[in-house]
Scaffold this motif. Sequence first.
Motif, PDB file in Angstrom:
ATOM      1  N   ASP A  92     -11.353  -7.955 -16.094  1.00 25.38           N
ATOM      2  CA  ASP A  92     -11.262  -6.849 -15.359  1.00 25.38           C
ATOM      3  C   ASP A  92     -11.018  -7.136 -13.673  1.00 25.38           C
ATOM      4  OD1 ASP A  92     -12.107  -3.935 -14.979  1.00 25.38           O
ATOM      5  OD2 ASP A  92     -13.755  -4.846 -13.565  1.00 25.38           O
ATOM      6  N   ARG A  93     -11.561  -8.355 -13.223  1.00 25.46           N
ATOM      7  CA  ARG A  93     -11.571  -8.650 -11.824  1.00 25.46           C
ATOM      8  C   ARG A  93      -9.913  -9.031 -11.542  1.00 25.46           C
ATOM      9  NH1 ARG A  93     -16.636 -10.927 -12.560  1.00 25.46           N
ATOM     10  NH2 ARG A  93     -15.691 -12.909 -12.963  1.00 25.46           N
ATOM     11  N   GLY A  94      -9.568  -9.984 -12.618  1.00 26.94           N
ATOM     12  CA  GLY A  94      -8.104 -10.257 -12.719  1.00 26.94           C
ATOM     13  C   GLY A  94      -6.896  -9.245 -12.712  1.00 26.94           C
ATOM     14  N   THR A  95      -7.051  -8.245 -13.500  1.00 31.51           N
ATOM     15  CA  THR A  95      -6.363  -7.026 -13.580  1.00 31.51           C
ATOM     16  C   THR A  95      -6.427  -6.249 -12.352  1.00 31.51           C
ATOM     17  OG1 THR A  95      -7.879  -5.982 -14.928  1.00 31.51           O
ATOM     18  CG2 THR A  95      -6.203  -7.176 -16.181  1.00 31.51           C
ATOM     19  N   ALA A  96      -7.788  -6.029 -11.790  1.00 34.77           N
ATOM     20  CA  ALA A  96      -8.027  -5.205 -10.608  1.00 34.77           C
ATOM     21  C   ALA A  96      -7.347  -5.956  -9.477  1.00 34.77           C
ATOM     22  CB  ALA A  96      -9.575  -5.177 -10.345  1.00 34.77           C
ATOM     23  N   ARG A  97      -7.300  -7.019  -9.347  1.00 31.27           N
ATOM     24  CA  ARG A  97      -6.822  -7.990  -8.168  1.00 31.27           C
ATOM     25  C   ARG A  97      -5.032  -7.974  -8.210  1.00 31.27           C
ATOM     26  NH1 ARG A  97      -6.318  -9.311  -3.075  1.00 31.27           N
ATOM     27  NH2 ARG A  97      -5.465 -11.030  -2.694  1.00 31.27           N
ATOM     28  N   ILE A  98      -4.570  -7.852  -9.601  1.00 36.70           N
ATOM     29  CA  ILE A  98      -3.170  -7.499  -9.716  1.00 36.70           C
ATOM     30  C   ILE A  98      -2.855  -6.246  -9.273  1.00 36.70           C
ATOM     31  CG2 ILE A  98      -1.315  -7.506 -11.387  1.00 36.70           C
ATOM     32  CD1 ILE A  98      -2.681  -9.589 -13.010  1.00 36.70           C
ATOM     33  N   SER A  99      -3.491  -5.365  -9.632  1.00 36.28           N
ATOM     34  CA  SER A  99      -3.388  -3.765  -9.078  1.00 36.28           C
ATOM     35  C   SER A  99      -3.490  -3.729  -7.926  1.00 36.28           C
ATOM     36  CB  SER A  99      -4.470  -2.967  -9.863  1.00 36.28           C
ATOM     37  OG  SER A  99      -4.260  -1.753  -9.558  1.00 36.28           O
ATOM     38  N   ASP A 100      -4.366  -4.422  -7.185  1.00 33.19           N
ATOM     39  CA  ASP A 100      -4.553  -4.435  -5.671  1.00 33.19           C
ATOM     40  C   ASP A 100      -3.416  -4.907  -5.281  1.00 33.19           C
ATOM     41  OD1 ASP A 100      -6.926  -2.895  -6.012  1.00 33.19           O
ATOM     42  OD2 ASP A 100      -8.122  -4.681  -5.639  1.00 33.19           O
ATOM     43  N   LEU A 101      -2.841  -5.922  -5.741  1.00 34.72           N
ATOM     44  CA  LEU A 101      -1.530  -6.912  -4.840  1.00 34.72           C
ATOM     45  C   LEU A 101      -0.460  -5.738  -5.148  1.00 34.72           C
ATOM     46  CD1 LEU A 101      -2.215 -10.184  -6.023  1.00 34.72           C
ATOM     47  CD2 LEU A 101      -2.113  -9.602  -3.752  1.00 34.72           C
ATOM     48  N   ILE A 102      -0.327  -4.889  -6.354  1.00 34.39           N
ATOM     49  CA  ILE A 102       0.946  -4.331  -6.253  1.00 34.39           C
ATOM     50  C   ILE A 102       0.718  -3.055  -5.466  1.00 34.39           C
ATOM     51  CG2 ILE A 102       2.392  -2.708  -8.196  1.00 34.39           C
ATOM     52  CD1 ILE A 102       1.175  -4.692 -10.454  1.00 34.39           C
ATOM     53  N   LYS A 103      -0.333  -2.496  -5.418  1.00 33.74           N
ATOM     54  CA  LYS A 103      -0.641  -1.272  -4.249  1.00 33.74           C
ATOM     55  C   LYS A 103      -0.359  -1.809  -2.992  1.00 33.74           C
ATOM     56  CE  LYS A 103      -4.237   1.081  -6.995  1.00 33.74           C
ATOM     57  NZ  LYS A 103      -5.571   1.491  -7.178  1.00 33.74           N
ATOM     58  N   ALA A 104      -0.944  -2.845  -2.672  1.00 32.68           N
ATOM     59  CA  ALA A 104      -0.625  -3.509  -1.187  1.00 32.68           C
ATOM     60  C   ALA A 104       0.857  -3.658  -0.950  1.00 32.68           C
ATOM     61  CB  ALA A 104      -1.187  -4.921  -1.396  1.00 32.68           C
ATOM     62  N   PHE A 105       1.650  -4.014  -2.095  1.00 32.76           N
ATOM     63  CA  PHE A 105       3.160  -4.558  -2.077  1.00 32.76           C
ATOM     64  C   PHE A 105       3.794  -3.193  -1.644  1.00 32.76           C
ATOM     65  CE2 PHE A 105       7.456  -4.714  -3.977  1.00 32.76           C
ATOM     66  CZ  PHE A 105       7.889  -5.648  -3.083  1.00 32.76           C
ATOM     67  N   LYS A 106       3.425  -2.312  -2.582  1.00 35.24           N
ATOM     68  CA  LYS A 106       4.046  -0.690  -2.362  1.00 35.24           C
ATOM     69  C   LYS A 106       3.737  -0.296  -0.835  1.00 35.24           C
ATOM     70  CE  LYS A 106       4.491   2.132  -5.597  1.00 35.24           C
ATOM     71  NZ  LYS A 106       4.005   3.213  -6.553  1.00 35.24           N
ATOM     72  N   ALA A 107       2.247  -0.340  -0.502  1.00 39.41           N
ATOM     73  CA  ALA A 107       1.981  -0.007   0.993  1.00 39.41           C
ATOM     74  C   ALA A 107       2.645  -0.623   1.862  1.00 39.41           C
ATOM     75  CB  ALA A 107       0.593  -0.082   1.005  1.00 39.41           C
ATOM     76  N   TYR A 108       3.220  -1.969   1.712  1.00 38.48           N
ATOM     77  CA  TYR A 108       3.590  -2.780   2.636  1.00 38.48           C
ATOM     78  C   TYR A 108       5.068  -2.267   2.979  1.00 38.48           C
ATOM     79  CZ  TYR A 108       6.030  -6.863   4.685  1.00 38.48           C
ATOM     80  OH  TYR A 108       6.836  -7.679   5.572  1.00 38.48           O
ATOM     81  N   SER A 109       5.896  -2.061   1.795  1.00 41.69           N
ATOM     82  CA  SER A 109       7.341  -1.679   1.684  1.00 41.69           C
ATOM     83  C   SER A 109       7.560  -0.035   1.890  1.00 41.69           C
ATOM     84  CB  SER A 109       8.155  -2.039   0.232  1.00 41.69           C
ATOM     85  OG  SER A 109       7.317  -1.486  -0.651  1.00 41.69           O
ATOM     86  N   TYR A 110       6.408   0.717   2.005  1.00 39.90           N
ATOM     87  CA  TYR A 110       6.499   2.134   1.717  1.00 39.90           C
ATOM     88  C   TYR A 110       7.626   2.629   0.824  1.00 39.90           C
ATOM     89  CZ  TYR A 110       3.558   2.521   5.941  1.00 39.90           C
ATOM     90  OH  TYR A 110       2.603   2.675   6.835  1.00 39.90           O
ATOM     91  N   MET A 111       7.219   2.155  -0.197  1.00 41.38           N
ATOM     92  CA  MET A 111       8.278   2.395  -1.418  1.00 41.38           C
ATOM     93  C   MET A 111       8.030   3.852  -1.895  1.00 41.38           C
ATOM     94  SD  MET A 111       8.156   0.334  -5.053  1.00 41.38           S
ATOM     95  CE  MET A 111       8.207  -1.194  -4.215  1.00 41.38           C
ATOM     96  N   ASP A 112       8.979   4.585  -2.280  1.00 42.50           N
ATOM     97  CA  ASP A 112       9.005   5.863  -2.601  1.00 42.50           C
ATOM     98  C   ASP A 112       8.330   6.822  -1.517  1.00 42.50           C
ATOM     99  OD1 ASP A 112       9.893   4.810  -5.193  1.00 42.50           O
ATOM    100  OD2 ASP A 112       7.897   4.876  -5.751  1.00 42.50           O
TER     101      ASP A 112
END
Length: 455
Positions: free
Chosen positions: A285-305
């Motif tokens: 659960d923590r590992g997948t949550a961390r992956i999800s957080d990183l993907i969200k951070a990447f999308k926020a960083y790049s202002y994707m979409d």
Amino acid sequence: MFEQLRALPMFAAYPDEVLAEVAKAVREQVCAQDEVIFREGDDQQGIYLLLEGEFEIRKRVRFQDVVISRHGPGSFVGEVALFTNSAQPATVITTLSSRFIVFDTGIFANFKDTPFALLITSMAERMRSMEAVVYQQDKLSALGKMAAGLAHELNNPASAARRASQHLPEYLVRLQKLALKFGGSGLTDSQVEGISAFYAALCGKPGEITEDALAISDREDALTTWLVQQGIAEGAEFAPMLARHSVTDDELERLRDLVGASQLLNVLAWVDGLFNLHVLIGTVDRGTARISDLIKAFKAYSYMDQAPEQEVDVHDGIESTLTIFAHRLKSVTLRREYDRTLPRITAYGGELNQVWTNLLDNALDAMGDAGTLTIRTGRDNEWLVVEVGDTGGGIPPEVQARIFEPFFTTKPLGQGTGLGLDIAYRIITERHHGHIEFNTSPAGTTFRVCLPIES
């Protein structure tokens, strides 16, 4: 027109007869706000000198017009197309009511046939090509750093989740066997409730967090001795788990009295299996949550979409950038001194994140990824202020005046393009009408970015 030209400092040294000839070939042009002077791809139209007002230069990038820069009185525009003998490279639009002096192309007819004009054309083309290549290299370098950091951060939780998932079947099989044993054991409801209460109490204890390794080891030895004395030496394999969660002899004795000595080993095996199963599930659960957080951070960083210009909270951009840099912050003391009352501002969020990336990257390089990194936000009248400070060795006095120059870098050969701070400077000053400065000493460097709160 002669008197207007004579009043301009740039023409002060010209003889009257020369200036008079120039005045014959120039004209004044008054433009309303939002009037197009020329569009990207248009033919040469001479050189425009702005006397009053303001204009901006826009470039078509990926099917949208991007503002490259804004200019006030005293600025020229149109010279690139004229001296490179090419079409207009960008669109020019007034942002205020403006007044220009226009130097028609005829003034430069003789000049364009000279070898000196050929040198200017060649130089302009070469500089444009060089800047495009190096700028692209810097963008790729920044993308490479971000990708490397993201890959590193994704690898850890992904590996942990995979290891946990590989052990899950083992514990499920073990629990299934124990369930079959308990199925015919004739345990009463009160015994089942007592076992469940023992497990719940076990999970609720902090265990090793509050004690040192020596105390846990002593308790493990005592529990092992107690289990051997009960005639269930096989139960010694569960002693480490029980010791880490502060289980006492008295608690085991109450559990033995509840279920009977013959069932104590099975109960401990069930508790151990269920506990490890929950640990593995938590790891996944923590590992997948961390992956999800990183993907969200990447999308926020790049202002994707998202639209390139929008209302942004600078703290969100800083935090998403810090997430990307997490692999370099392990030995860094990070201090966040945020003013959360700051309003959202209209800005190019993706470009601001590029500024934070360059400033953080330089700060971490200056400290060798070890030291104190301070990020501070606040308000100074009409400005929103972001400061990034490090405890590196400071910027040498002899290079401080060149720190924002393009292609200038103090990093070893191959480790920097010299465009990071130049790009940051342009994004802040030209794209957002702000300013960027720095204070430095042998104790460290702090960059201060000021952005207008009102767009």
